[in-house]
Design an enzyme around this catalytic site. Sequence first.
Site, PDB file in Angstrom:
ATOM      1  CG  HIS A 153      73.716  27.347  38.374  1.00 25.55           C
ATOM      2  ND1 HIS A 153      73.417  26.074  38.827  1.00 25.55           N
ATOM      3  CD2 HIS A 153      73.105  28.205  39.236  1.00 25.55           C
ATOM      4  CE1 HIS A 153      72.653  26.173  39.904  1.00 25.55           C
ATOM      5  NE2 HIS A 153      72.436  27.446  40.167  1.00 25.55           N
ATOM      6  CB  CYS A 179      77.570  21.139  39.659  1.00 22.28           C
ATOM      7  SG  CYS A 179      77.201  21.955  38.142  1.00 22.28           S
TER       8      CYS A 179
HETATM    9  N1  ARG Z   1      69.564  20.069  40.056  1.00 24.63           N
HETATM   10  C1  ARG Z   1      70.407  21.149  40.480  1.00 24.63           C
HETATM   11  C2  ARG Z   1      69.675  22.466  40.300  1.00 24.63           C
HETATM   12  O1  ARG Z   1      68.956  22.607  39.335  1.00 24.63           O
HETATM   13  C3  ARG Z   1      71.701  21.132  39.737  1.00 24.63           C
HETATM   14  C4  ARG Z   1      72.681  22.168  40.219  1.00 24.63           C
HETATM   15  C5  ARG Z   1      73.925  22.220  39.398  1.00 24.63           C
HETATM   16  N2  ARG Z   1      74.878  23.080  39.995  1.00 24.63           N
HETATM   17  C6  ARG Z   1      75.638  23.965  39.366  1.00 24.63           C
HETATM   18  N3  ARG Z   1      76.511  24.605  40.052  1.00 24.63           N
HETATM   19  N4  ARG Z   1      75.490  24.252  38.096  1.00 24.63           N
HETATM   20  O2  ARG Z   1      69.762  23.349  41.101  1.00 24.63           O
END
Ligand code: ARG
Length: 267
Positions: free
Chosen positions: A158, A252
């Site tokens: 992300h 996050c």
């Molecule tokens: N386990 C989640 C996923 O893989 C973690 C999300 C983390 N969020 C972020 N905004 N980076 O989707």
Amino acid sequence: MCPPEFYGIEYEINPWMNQERQVDHPEAVRQWEALRACLTDAGAEIELLEPVQGLPDLVFTANAAMVFGAQAILSRFRYPQRQGEEVYNARWLADDGFQVETLPEEMFFEGAGDALFCGETLLAGYRFRSDAPAIQHIGELIGRRVIPMELVDPYYYHLDTCFCPLEPGRAIYHAGALDDYGRQALALVVEELIEVDPEEAKRFACNAVVVDKVVVTNTGCPKLHAALSERGYDPRETPLDEFVKAGGSAKCLTLRLDGEDAGRGLG
Ligand code: ARG
């Protein structure tokens, strides 16, 4: 924010996640509470989304939507494991008074996890989660300049894991997560880029929450904290290892309802 009542590693959708490496649940609750206290102390007002059993990643509210003024552009998750979150996010945002926009079905977009303003420009990451057509569509929807940046390292899947606007013209980033084109595009839009040490990037140094001059990160980012202090910021750390197990950290775990205004110079 969303309390971690049902948080755990129940599937693997990014390289950080390993079902063999489970969450210490009481510790996750303590870490989440400490983050919330830290943000409140920095002057943030926190609203809560009710946790839902069977949706362990709902805690990562950055992925709910991208907030733009009174509009919330709802995420469409790439992995079926997270798609069940969409209806709860849509309901919460609508109840809170947002005009909820949905994207065409064939597009994937993961909200503020992948779309961050720096000044008036929206920087958007694509490939592992959000896709390029979705980003282009959003640019048209909001009528703003959008710089698409391809993410190249699956550990930084992300945009908010490798990039964090501090204020217009200034941001934190992890160079190794972008390709040459992305780095060049970023340098054109953001005058001062603070590059994080790759070891600190692994500690989610870039996944910071900015509340005015306060910058909150996971522990283990001393070089970044020194760079921030030198520039007049007030860096603060709080342990978030239980969330790193799922591939997330401070940023996050939050969604700014005032629309990423830190990076727009309004927050
Ligand atoms: N386990 C989640 C996923 O893989 C973690 C999300 C983390 N969020 C972020 N905004 N980076 O989707």
